[in-house]
Design a protein around this motif. Structure first.
Motif, mmCIF file in Angstrom:
data_model
loop_
_atom_site.group_PDB
_atom_site.id
_atom_site.type_symbol
_atom_site.label_atom_id
_atom_site.label_comp_id
_atom_site.label_asym_id
_atom_site.label_seq_id
_atom_site.Cartn_x
_atom_site.Cartn_y
_atom_site.Cartn_z
ATOM 1 N N PHE A 120 2.990 -4.413 6.433
ATOM 2 C CA PHE A 120 3.675 -5.045 5.309
ATOM 3 C C PHE A 120 5.186 -4.849 5.401
ATOM 4 O O PHE A 120 5.959 -5.800 5.208
ATOM 5 C CB PHE A 120 3.153 -4.502 3.980
ATOM 6 C CG PHE A 120 3.618 -5.296 2.789
ATOM 7 C CD1 PHE A 120 3.111 -6.558 2.546
ATOM 8 C CD2 PHE A 120 4.577 -4.785 1.929
ATOM 9 C CE1 PHE A 120 3.552 -7.314 1.466
ATOM 10 C CE2 PHE A 120 5.030 -5.528 0.837
ATOM 11 C CZ PHE A 120 4.516 -6.799 0.604
ATOM 12 N N PHE A 151 -4.863 -2.428 -2.295
ATOM 13 C CA PHE A 151 -3.615 -2.594 -1.553
ATOM 14 C C PHE A 151 -2.445 -1.979 -2.332
ATOM 15 O O PHE A 151 -1.554 -1.356 -1.737
ATOM 16 C CB PHE A 151 -3.362 -4.063 -1.272
ATOM 17 C CG PHE A 151 -2.297 -4.315 -0.244
ATOM 18 C CD1 PHE A 151 -2.360 -3.724 0.997
ATOM 19 C CD2 PHE A 151 -1.229 -5.157 -0.517
ATOM 20 C CE1 PHE A 151 -1.387 -3.964 1.970
ATOM 21 C CE2 PHE A 151 -0.239 -5.399 0.424
ATOM 22 C CZ PHE A 151 -0.326 -4.794 1.671
ATOM 23 N N VAL A 196 -0.128 -8.955 4.973
ATOM 24 C CA VAL A 196 -1.124 -8.105 4.324
ATOM 25 C C VAL A 196 -2.286 -7.898 5.292
ATOM 26 O O VAL A 196 -2.834 -8.861 5.837
ATOM 27 C CB VAL A 196 -1.639 -8.749 3.021
ATOM 28 C CG1 VAL A 196 -2.776 -7.920 2.422
ATOM 29 C CG2 VAL A 196 -0.495 -8.893 2.019
#
Length: 324
Positions: A276, A318, A282
């Motif tokens: 990232f 995440f 991602v």
């Protein structure tokens, strides 16, 4: 015997090229970049294959399309196919089944990713939640196959491998200088695909398998030369977590994989953060584990490659990884 099983599972290069022609009707080629900041971290040139850019966010759809196209020769339209998954394989089967006129039933373990479940349903899959892990879901899919006469799509097969191999064909024909390829190992379609392309193109690329140290069954099986079961406890790399590996895939790996690296969850999460920060991509845990191995494999030189195989990570997961 081992060589015979190996050839049963690995497609020849002409099969892979035919699969590539089919896949091209549905999917664009994915980009492959070498990122300066990642190269600096690794101390060598790293080619990253961005399978996270595919429409379902992961590489598996390549295999599903090839498998279901072949299945049209055997099953009538409207027939039911069933499979077990933690997510990306299920999306692949759902998309490919829909494109080829089949009904898709997917078994997932209880507590599976909510966002992956939603994605599978959006692609037309009917979901059944069963068991506490992938192995339990697989065994339930086998039961439903026997009860209803449905066609079960296993996690690894020659047609699936041929489809997945189309991504490695794109990468290794463009960059045959890659000396070492780091490939995440779940049930084995990815690493078998890398082997098939390497062998088919006549390259000397070293294939290195990568799995989670918190899901040790594959590593133990590879070391022992036979299937060995082990419980899984990974919090992030569910895409490579299996309690019981596929025996044919293990034999195939033994015939052409140089070595296998185990990566802890902390290193996987760091690789997700690096992807990232350095590339603004991602990556889910299993998608980043190859990069984690590249960075862990200190002392290895030369040009290497890895696959950002998927970006389907739940938002809250995440956020936790980025914030830790």
């Amino acid at each position: 015997m081992m060589e015979g099983m190996r050839r049963e599972l690995l497609p020849e290069i002409d099969e892979i090229r035919a699969a590539a022609d089919l896949v091209a009707q549905y999917l664009p080629q994915t980009p492959q970049y070498t990122w300066p900041q990642i190269n600096a971290r690794a101390g060598r040139r790293v080619w990253v294959k961005h399978e996270n850019h595919l429409p379902v966010g992961a590489f598996k759809v390549r295999g599903g399309l090839v498998y279901m196209n072949a299945l049209r020769q055997k099953l009538a339209p409207g027939s039911t196919v069933i499979s077990a998954t933690r997510g990306n394989h299920g999306q692949s089967i759902a998309v490919a089944a829909r494109e080829n006129g089949f009904r898709a039933v997917i078994v997932v373990p209880k507590g599976n990713s909510l966002e992956k479940n939603a994605a599978m349903r959006s692609q037309g899959a009917e979901l059944i939640e069963f068991g506490d892990d992938f192995q339990a879901a697989t065994e339930h899919a086998m039961t439903l196959e026997a009860e209803h006469g449905w066609h079960r799509v296993k996690s690894v097969s020659r047609h699936l491998v041929a489809g997945v191999a189309t991504g490695f064909l794109e990468l290794l024909t463009t960059h045959p200088e890659i000396e070492t390829m780091y490939v995440a190992v779940g049930m084995g379609s990815g690493i078998c695909a890398a082997m098939a392309v390497r062998d088919g193109l006549g390259l000397k690329t070293e294939i290195v398998g990568v799995t989670s140290s918190a899901a040790p069954a594959t590593a133990r099986s590879f070391a022992a030369g036979r299937v060995s079961e082990a419980e899984t406890s990974t919090r992030i790399a569910d895409g490579v977590a299996c309690r019981k590996p596929d025996g044919e895939a293990i034999e195939t790996m033994l015939s052409g994989v140089a070595r296998l690296i185990e990566v802890p969850d902390e290193a996987v999460e760091e690789a997700m953060r690096i992807y990232f920060a350095d590339t603004h991509n991602v990556a889910e845990g299993a998608g980043a584990i190859g990069l984690a191995a590249v960075l862990q494999d200190e002392g290895a030189g030369g040009v290497c490659g890895t696959v950002l195989s998927g970006g389907n990570v739940d938002s809250d997961v995440f956020a936790r990884v980025l914030g830790s």
